[in-house]
Design a protein around this motif. Sequence first.
Motif, PDB file in Angstrom:
ATOM      1  N   LEU A   1      79.288 111.385  66.764  1.00 27.23           N
ATOM      2  CA  LEU A   1      79.374 110.476  65.627  1.00 27.23           C
ATOM      3  C   LEU A   1      78.098 110.495  64.804  1.00 27.23           C
ATOM      4  CD1 LEU A   1      80.845 108.360  63.974  1.00 27.23           C
ATOM      5  CD2 LEU A   1      79.991 106.629  65.572  1.00 27.23           C
ATOM      6  N   HIS A   2      76.941 110.413  65.447  1.00 34.23           N
ATOM      7  CA  HIS A   2      75.682 110.424  64.702  1.00 34.23           C
ATOM      8  C   HIS A   2      75.442 111.761  64.008  1.00 34.23           C
ATOM      9  CE1 HIS A   2      74.658 106.676  66.821  1.00 34.23           C
ATOM     10  NE2 HIS A   2      73.973 106.444  65.725  1.00 34.23           N
ATOM     11  N   VAL A   3      75.846 112.836  64.663  1.00 34.59           N
ATOM     12  CA  VAL A   3      75.704 114.145  64.029  1.00 34.59           C
ATOM     13  C   VAL A   3      76.587 114.206  62.782  1.00 34.59           C
ATOM     14  CG1 VAL A   3      76.168 116.619  64.302  1.00 34.59           C
ATOM     15  CG2 VAL A   3      75.030 115.349  66.132  1.00 34.59           C
ATOM     16  N   ALA A   4      77.815 113.714  62.906  1.00 37.65           N
ATOM     17  CA  ALA A   4      78.729 113.719  61.752  1.00 37.65           C
ATOM     18  C   ALA A   4      78.200 112.815  60.644  1.00 37.65           C
ATOM     19  CB  ALA A   4      80.123 113.257  62.190  1.00 37.65           C
ATOM     20  N   ILE A   5      77.733 111.636  60.992  1.00 37.66           N
ATOM     21  CA  ILE A   5      77.205 110.715  59.980  1.00 37.66           C
ATOM     22  C   ILE A   5      75.975 111.305  59.297  1.00 37.66           C
ATOM     23  CG2 ILE A   5      76.044 108.478  59.683  1.00 37.66           C
ATOM     24  CD1 ILE A   5      78.034 107.326  61.712  1.00 37.66           C
ATOM     25  N   SER A   6      75.168 112.022  60.061  1.00 34.31           N
ATOM     26  CA  SER A   6      73.947 112.599  59.477  1.00 34.31           C
ATOM     27  C   SER A   6      74.254 113.652  58.418  1.00 34.31           C
ATOM     28  CB  SER A   6      73.061 113.193  60.569  1.00 34.31           C
ATOM     29  OG  SER A   6      73.615 114.377  61.082  1.00 34.31           O
ATOM     30  N   LYS A   7      75.456 114.217  58.451  1.00 32.69           N
ATOM     31  CA  LYS A   7      75.832 115.234  57.471  1.00 32.69           C
ATOM     32  C   LYS A   7      76.332 114.633  56.159  1.00 32.69           C
ATOM     33  CE  LYS A   7      76.850 118.756  60.892  1.00 32.69           C
ATOM     34  NZ  LYS A   7      77.855 119.632  61.476  1.00 32.69           N
ATOM     35  N   LEU A   8      76.599 113.331  56.169  1.00 32.06           N
ATOM     36  CA  LEU A   8      77.035 112.654  54.949  1.00 32.06           C
ATOM     37  C   LEU A   8      75.842 112.400  54.040  1.00 32.06           C
ATOM     38  CD1 LEU A   8      79.394 109.962  56.549  1.00 32.06           C
ATOM     39  CD2 LEU A   8      80.073 112.124  55.476  1.00 32.06           C
ATOM     40  N   SER A   9      76.111 112.173  52.771  1.00 30.96           N
ATOM     41  CA  SER A   9      75.025 111.815  51.855  1.00 30.96           C
ATOM     42  C   SER A   9      74.514 110.430  52.217  1.00 30.96           C
ATOM     43  CB  SER A   9      75.534 111.824  50.412  1.00 30.96           C
ATOM     44  OG  SER A   9      76.387 110.705  50.188  1.00 30.96           O
ATOM     45  N   ALA A  10      73.340 110.084  51.730  1.00 31.58           N
ATOM     46  CA  ALA A  10      72.761 108.759  52.008  1.00 31.58           C
ATOM     47  C   ALA A  10      73.696 107.656  51.521  1.00 31.58           C
ATOM     48  CB  ALA A  10      71.392 108.629  51.348  1.00 31.58           C
ATOM     49  N   LYS A  11      74.301 107.834  50.373  1.00 34.85           N
ATOM     50  CA  LYS A  11      75.208 106.806  49.847  1.00 34.85           C
ATOM     51  C   LYS A  11      76.442 106.662  50.740  1.00 34.85           C
ATOM     52  CE  LYS A  11      77.729 105.192  45.846  1.00 34.85           C
ATOM     53  NZ  LYS A  11      78.062 105.343  44.455  1.00 34.85           N
ATOM     54  N   GLU A  12      76.984 107.794  51.194  1.00 36.64           N
ATOM     55  CA  GLU A  12      78.154 107.741  52.080  1.00 36.64           C
ATOM     56  C   GLU A  12      77.812 107.059  53.402  1.00 36.64           C
ATOM     57  OE1 GLU A  12      80.554 111.764  50.687  1.00 36.64           O
ATOM     58  OE2 GLU A  12      78.842 111.949  52.049  1.00 36.64           O
ATOM     59  N   ARG A  13      76.635 107.391  53.955  1.00 37.62           N
ATOM     60  CA  ARG A  13      76.198 106.740  55.197  1.00 37.62           C
ATOM     61  C   ARG A  13      76.056 105.240  54.994  1.00 37.62           C
ATOM     62  NH1 ARG A  13      72.905 111.184  55.587  1.00 37.62           N
ATOM     63  NH2 ARG A  13      71.171 110.060  54.661  1.00 37.62           N
ATOM     64  N   ASN A  14      75.413 104.856  53.905  1.00 35.74           N
ATOM     65  CA  ASN A  14      75.235 103.431  53.610  1.00 35.74           C
ATOM     66  C   ASN A  14      76.578 102.726  53.534  1.00 35.74           C
ATOM     67  OD1 ASN A  14      72.404 103.050  53.378  1.00 35.74           O
ATOM     68  ND2 ASN A  14      72.476 104.217  51.481  1.00 35.74           N
ATOM     69  N   LEU A  15      77.492 103.317  52.821  1.00 34.83           N
ATOM     70  CA  LEU A  15      78.807 102.718  52.641  1.00 34.83           C
ATOM     71  C   LEU A  15      79.522 102.547  53.981  1.00 34.83           C
ATOM     72  CD1 LEU A  15      80.924 101.653  50.683  1.00 34.83           C
ATOM     73  CD2 LEU A  15      81.663 104.014  50.302  1.00 34.83           C
ATOM     74  N   LEU A  16      79.522 103.586  54.809  1.00 36.07           N
ATOM     75  CA  LEU A  16      80.172 103.498  56.125  1.00 36.07           C
ATOM     76  C   LEU A  16      79.510 102.440  57.007  1.00 36.07           C
ATOM     77  CD1 LEU A  16      80.934 107.185  57.186  1.00 36.07           C
ATOM     78  CD2 LEU A  16      82.551 105.409  56.545  1.00 36.07           C
ATOM     79  N   ILE A  17      78.207 102.434  57.048  1.00 38.36           N
ATOM     80  CA  ILE A  17      77.494 101.490  57.914  1.00 38.36           C
ATOM     81  C   ILE A  17      77.724 100.055  57.455  1.00 38.36           C
ATOM     82  CG2 ILE A  17      75.210 100.707  58.646  1.00 38.36           C
ATOM     83  CD1 ILE A  17      74.421 103.750  58.530  1.00 38.36           C
ATOM     84  N   LEU A  18      77.591  99.817  56.167  1.00 39.46           N
ATOM     85  CA  LEU A  18      77.784  98.454  55.662  1.00 39.46           C
ATOM     86  C   LEU A  18      79.223  97.987  55.836  1.00 39.46           C
ATOM     87  CD1 LEU A  18      75.596  98.615  52.449  1.00 39.46           C
ATOM     88  CD2 LEU A  18      75.145  97.249  54.500  1.00 39.46           C
ATOM     89  N   ARG A  19      80.165  98.887  55.676  1.00 36.98           N
ATOM     90  CA  ARG A  19      81.578  98.515  55.792  1.00 36.98           C
ATOM     91  C   ARG A  19      81.995  98.354  57.257  1.00 36.98           C
ATOM     92  NH1 ARG A  19      85.507  95.776  54.702  1.00 36.98           N
ATOM     93  NH2 ARG A  19      87.565  96.701  54.643  1.00 36.98           N
ATOM     94  N   VAL A  20      81.594  99.280  58.116  1.00 38.12           N
ATOM     95  CA  VAL A  20      82.063  99.277  59.499  1.00 38.12           C
ATOM     96  C   VAL A  20      81.171  98.414  60.399  1.00 38.12           C
ATOM     97  CG1 VAL A  20      82.517 100.718  61.515  1.00 38.12           C
ATOM     98  CG2 VAL A  20      83.154 101.523  59.246  1.00 38.12           C
ATOM     99  N   VAL A  21      79.888  98.669  60.388  1.00 32.11           N
ATOM    100  CA  VAL A  21      78.980  97.978  61.301  1.00 32.11           C
ATOM    101  C   VAL A  21      78.745  96.536  60.868  1.00 32.11           C
ATOM    102  CG1 VAL A  21      76.659  97.975  62.293  1.00 32.11           C
ATOM    103  CG2 VAL A  21      77.858 100.136  61.971  1.00 32.11           C
TER     104      VAL A  21
END
Length: 163
Positions: free
Chosen positions: A93-113
């Motif tokens: 999961l972290h490897v996959a998330i690390s491949k996303l852009s910073a904006k995509e990571r932010n969006l996923l983290i804020l929405r999910v976590v």
Amino acid sequence: MDHNEMEQALKEVRAGDIDQFGLIIDAMQKPLFVYCYHMLGHQQEAEDAVQEVFLKAFEQLDSYRPLRAGIPTFSRHEGEKKVEDNEYLNTPLHVAISKLSAKERNLLILRVVEDRSYDELALLFDTKPATLRKQYERALKKCKSYMLLNEGGDRHDSISATR
């Protein structure tokens, strides 16, 4: 600490009661650390980012919008600056998330976590909720695709996962 308590504490800090900022830190430190940790993938980096975020928040109290909305904005910018130099955890999961852009990571983290609504995210990203919903769906599909590739799936499997 609910929104009204947060606003009252901010009002008192602006009036000179610095001790109230400690209460704000106590209320926000854990969720902010969780966000930064998921963004950066490293405990020490996350702790440093949290300290920098609170320092900047304190320095900009007079021009600051509500803290619950503003702190993720500060932490997002800190995360974007640090994320390029950071090693992520080695889980799929972290490897996959690390491949996303910073904006995509932010969006996923804020929405999910952090379980932020699209309306809250729209304020943070200065974008329409419907646009964010689509961006979230695309980022989630990309993340799933990267995870499939990481787990030994072939390119065809990863492409079908994004559809």
